[in-house]
Write a protein that holds these residues in place. Structure first.
Motif, PDB file in Angstrom:
ATOM      1  N   ARG A   1     -13.062 -19.357  24.864  1.00 33.26           N
ATOM      2  CA  ARG A   1     -13.436 -18.029  25.369  1.00 33.26           C
ATOM      3  C   ARG A   1     -13.757 -17.080  24.221  1.00 33.26           C
ATOM      4  NH1 ARG A   1      -8.226 -17.553  29.086  1.00 33.26           N
ATOM      5  NH2 ARG A   1      -7.591 -19.002  27.492  1.00 33.26           N
TER       6      ARG A   1
ATOM      7  N   PRO B   1     -18.006 -21.329  38.042  1.00 33.83           N
ATOM      8  CA  PRO B   1     -18.955 -20.277  37.647  1.00 33.83           C
ATOM      9  C   PRO B   1     -18.720 -19.733  36.231  1.00 33.83           C
ATOM     10  CG  PRO B   1     -18.056 -19.833  39.835  1.00 33.83           C
ATOM     11  CD  PRO B   1     -17.324 -21.019  39.294  1.00 33.83           C
ATOM     12  N   ARG B   2     -17.479 -19.789  35.751  1.00 34.85           N
ATOM     13  CA  ARG B   2     -17.195 -19.281  34.404  1.00 34.85           C
ATOM     14  C   ARG B   2     -17.896 -20.108  33.329  1.00 34.85           C
ATOM     15  NH1 ARG B   2     -10.836 -18.964  35.145  1.00 34.85           N
ATOM     16  NH2 ARG B   2     -11.400 -20.694  36.498  1.00 34.85           N
TER      17      ARG B   2
ATOM     18  N   LEU C   1     -20.800 -21.695  33.791  1.00 34.95           N
ATOM     19  CA  LEU C   1     -22.215 -21.332  33.886  1.00 34.95           C
ATOM     20  C   LEU C   1     -22.449 -19.971  33.224  1.00 34.95           C
ATOM     21  CD1 LEU C   1     -24.997 -22.155  34.854  1.00 34.95           C
ATOM     22  CD2 LEU C   1     -24.465 -21.127  37.065  1.00 34.95           C
ATOM     23  N   GLU C   2     -21.531 -19.054  33.427  1.00 40.05           N
ATOM     24  CA  GLU C   2     -21.610 -17.736  32.798  1.00 40.05           C
ATOM     25  C   GLU C   2     -21.593 -17.863  31.265  1.00 40.05           C
ATOM     26  OE1 GLU C   2     -18.580 -14.173  33.130  1.00 40.05           O
ATOM     27  OE2 GLU C   2     -19.146 -14.906  35.129  1.00 40.05           O
ATOM     28  N   ALA C   3     -20.723 -18.720  30.754  1.00 40.73           N
ATOM     29  CA  ALA C   3     -20.647 -18.948  29.308  1.00 40.73           C
ATOM     30  C   ALA C   3     -21.947 -19.554  28.789  1.00 40.73           C
ATOM     31  CB  ALA C   3     -19.464 -19.865  28.987  1.00 40.73           C
ATOM     32  N   THR C   4     -22.517 -20.469  29.556  1.00 38.00           N
ATOM     33  CA  THR C   4     -23.777 -21.090  29.174  1.00 38.00           C
ATOM     34  C   THR C   4     -24.880 -20.037  29.100  1.00 38.00           C
ATOM     35  OG1 THR C   4     -23.094 -23.152  30.224  1.00 38.00           O
ATOM     36  CG2 THR C   4     -25.424 -22.906  29.777  1.00 38.00           C
ATOM     37  N   HIS C   5     -24.908 -19.152  30.051  1.00 38.49           N
ATOM     38  CA  HIS C   5     -25.893 -18.062  30.064  1.00 38.49           C
ATOM     39  C   HIS C   5     -25.702 -17.146  28.856  1.00 38.49           C
ATOM     40  CE1 HIS C   5     -27.930 -18.280  34.119  1.00 38.49           C
ATOM     41  NE2 HIS C   5     -27.076 -19.287  34.151  1.00 38.49           N
ATOM     42  N   ALA C   6     -24.443 -16.894  28.488  1.00 35.59           N
ATOM     43  CA  ALA C   6     -24.158 -16.040  27.330  1.00 35.59           C
ATOM     44  C   ALA C   6     -24.687 -16.680  26.045  1.00 35.59           C
ATOM     45  CB  ALA C   6     -22.661 -15.782  27.213  1.00 35.59           C
TER      46      ALA C   6
END
Length: 115
Positions: free
Chosen positions: A8, A46-47, A49-54
């Protein structure tokens, strides 16, 4: 150089990591990140996927390559649209395991012919 982001804290610092001279790519270590998030093996969370987007956004912001793994979260088409320019297709351990299995099967076949 590929920066492997597996926590994280790493995701939170993705933009700063991508800004470093000499870092060419960012790659999300989804297996270790899932453990760090307390959801080991839940690659559809979803977390992740969110990290991947970041990571993808950090790469776009700094002109770096975004590395995406076929076995991780998200879909290939979506990741390419996000800017994935390097697509990983399996891990080193799986590739090595498969190569050893093929070689072993070949040796067994050839030895069986001699018996």
């Amino acid at each position: 150089m590929i920066a492997l982001v597996e926590t994280r804290v790493g995701v939170a610092n993705a933009d700063a990591i991508a800004a470093v001279d000499g870092v060419d790519c960012l790659y999300l270590g989804h297996v270790d990140l899932s453990v760090d998030l307390g959801i080991p093996g839940s690659y559809d969370d979803p977390r992740l996927l969110e990290a991947t987007h970041a990571l993808a956004a950090a790469c776009r912001n700094h002109g770096k390559h975004f590395v995406w793994d076929v076995g991780s979260t998200g879909k290939l088409e979506d990741m390419v649209r996000l800017g994935a320019s390097i697509i990983m297709c399996g891990a080193d351990t799986g590739t090595l395991r498969d190569a050893v299995a093929l070689a072993t099967a070949d040796v067994r076949r050839r030895c069986a012919r001699l018996a």
